[in-house]
Design an enzyme around this catalytic site. Structure first.
Site, PDB file in Angstrom:
ATOM      1  CB  THR A  22      -1.027  -0.018   1.148  1.00 18.65           C
ATOM      2  OG1 THR A  22      -2.021   0.973   0.886  1.00 18.65           O
ATOM      3  CG2 THR A  22      -0.407   0.237   2.512  1.00 18.65           C
ATOM      4  CB  CYS A  28      -4.124   6.308   5.835  1.00 20.71           C
ATOM      5  SG  CYS A  28      -5.165   7.393   4.850  1.00 20.71           S
ATOM      6  CG  HIS A  45      -4.426   2.458   2.981  1.00 17.60           C
ATOM      7  ND1 HIS A  45      -3.400   2.850   2.155  1.00 17.60           N
ATOM      8  CD2 HIS A  45      -4.941   3.601   3.483  1.00 17.60           C
ATOM      9  CE1 HIS A  45      -3.304   4.180   2.157  1.00 17.60           C
ATOM     10  NE2 HIS A  45      -4.235   4.664   2.951  1.00 17.60           N
TER      11      HIS A  45
END
Ligand SMILES: [Fe+2]
Ligand SMILES: [Fe+2]
Lengths: 159, 294
Positions: A22, A28, A45
């Site tokens: 990711t 995040c 994620h």
């Protein structure tokens, strides 16, 4: 083969040629879990701490939020034969802008929400690279369970 | 040992601002724009009509009917939406080269600029800003100074990063300390050379809020906030990561709480997949095909 995990997304796999990845986590958080015996792994994620912000949206896409995404990540790995007591848990992300001590704290709140969920479910974090103002890309290699972070300044950190 | 003379010299070789975007800029915020005026703008670049149709027909706008002409696009989207597409499409020329001082990926600066424009557009709507129509354009162009400063930043990257890490300064301040000038100032200078409207030049020059008076300018604050939210969102992050100064004054000015910021991020995340069609604009010049109708 790289399997891309987008924003508010998760992927699980038991294919040893897969590397789950990711890209460029800001505030995040990426959660990578891996069962070395079953060789099953998953990468989530998530973007925001709490689905109460928009329950309708959480139904559409549970991976948006920590409290709906994390349980789903674990469930999908169990479905592939992973066992909770064998899972290795690594996390990365949750960055903050500079001087955002009282405001702009989404990174920190994401981290706190995740910890709370882990605590309630007796999940321990094996290793993490969180906070600060780095941008991180997170990798999980299915063949070995090796998990690492690459920052945008090309630094590599093994987790 | 300042690099300023060298940097200013490189401004002498600045390419002209793309004609189509230039002409379109003059129509932003104009009360009534005729189809003929739009035709006059896009005729300078035959690729643009194709871009307009592709974006107008993408999932981003979610229209039910397929659009086949500029006229139809004007009717269904409205002038101001159309101008955004034209400006984005026209501006791609400026972003054709990589900006290695700031981004590891070839299209990093373009993708960051488009992200910021889409976020600014979203904020302008949510916060009902008077100059809302200009926000998308300001987002596309806010970091234009990076196009010129990139090579100098690349040369001195280790030194600039050291100022960030040791002194805890945001990246643009470290640029100023090491190079003697930062990308916002250079961008302001480029805007002057290109004869941008004043408001646009001010936003470009002040988007890092490095000037006290900029804290009173709503459009500057909005672009600052859009930029910051885009960094938090992640994805096309630059080499400097999130080394960006937080100014809580912005939240007061717009009367925002943390939870509002979360809502903006959620909203942005929801349109992210559909917005990919905007990123594809840059690829077109190099003959890449983009998916029609997301
Ligand atoms: Fe900037
Ligand atoms: Fe920016």
């Amino acid at each position: 083969m790289d399997i891309l995990v987008s924003v508010a997304d998760l992927k699980v796999s038991n294919q040893t040629e897969h590397v789950l990845v990711t890209h460029a986590l800001g505030s995040c958080i990426g959660v990578a879990i891996y069962d070395p015996q079953a060789r099953v792994g998953g990468l989530l994620h998530f973007m925001l701490p709490d689905s109460s912000l928009d329950p309708g949206r959480a139904l559409e896409n549970p991976c948006m939020f920590a409290d709906t995404g994390i349980p789903r990540l674990f469930r999908e790995c169990y479905n592939l034969g992973a066992k909770k007591y064998r899972l290795q848990v690594k996390v990365a992300g949750g960055s903050q802008v500079l001087g955002g001590q009282e405001h702009f704290q989404i990174g920190r709140r994401n981290y706190a929400a995740m910890r709370k969920i882990f605590l309630k479910n007796n999940v321990l974090i094996d290793n993490e690279d969180v906070g600060g103002c780095k941008a991180r890309t997170l990798f999980l290699e299915l063949a070995s369970g090796r998990t690492w972070v690459k920052t945008t300044s090309q630094e590599i950190i093994q987790l | 040992m300042s690099l300023i003379p060298q940097i200013l010299r490189s401004l002498k070789n600045l390419p002209p601002f793309p004609m189509v975007a230039q002409r379109a800029l003059l129509l932003v915020n104009k009360a009534e724009v005729s189809i003929q005026e739009l035709v006059d703008v896009v005729k300078f670049d035959p690729a643009i009509t194709a871009n307009i149709l592709r974006i107008a027909n993408s999932a981003y706008f979610g229209l039910r009917r397929e659009i086949h002409s500029l006229n139809q696009a004007l009717l269904l989207l409205g002038t101001q939406e159309l101008l955004k597409i034209i400006i984005a499409s026209g501006a791609t020329r400026l972003f054709g080269n990589a900006a290695p001082g700031y981004f590891a990926e070839q299209q990093g600066l373009w993708r960051h600029s488009v992200s910021c424009a889409l976020m600014a557009d979203l904020l302008a709507r949510e916060l009902t800003l008077a100059e809302g129509n200009l926000c998308f354009t300001a987002g596309i162009l806010h970091d234009i100074g990076k196009v010129v400063l990139s090579l100098f930043v690349d040369q001195k990257f280790a030194q600039i990063m050291e100022v960030v890490e040791v002194q805890g300064e945001p990246f643009h301040k470290a640029e100023k300390i090491v190079l003697g000038v930062d990308h916002a100032e250079i961008g302001g200078e480029m805007a002057r050379i290109w004869d941008f409207p004043d408001r646009l030049r001010q936003v470009i020059k002040h988007h890092h809020l490095n000037h006290p008076e900029s804290l009173g300018d709503e459009m500057v604050l909005l672009i600052y906030l859009a930029d910051l939210l885009v960094l938090m969102f992640g994805q096309n992050l630059g080499r400097e990561g999130l080394a960006y100064a937080a100014y809580p004054e912005v939240l007061n000015r717009f009367n925002l709480k943390e939870r509002d910021l979360e809502k903006f991020l959620l909203h942005f995340g929801s349109l992210w997949d559909d917005a990919q069609v905007f990123f594809g604009l840059l690829g077109n010049d190099h003959g890449l095909q983009c998916a029609h109708r997301g």
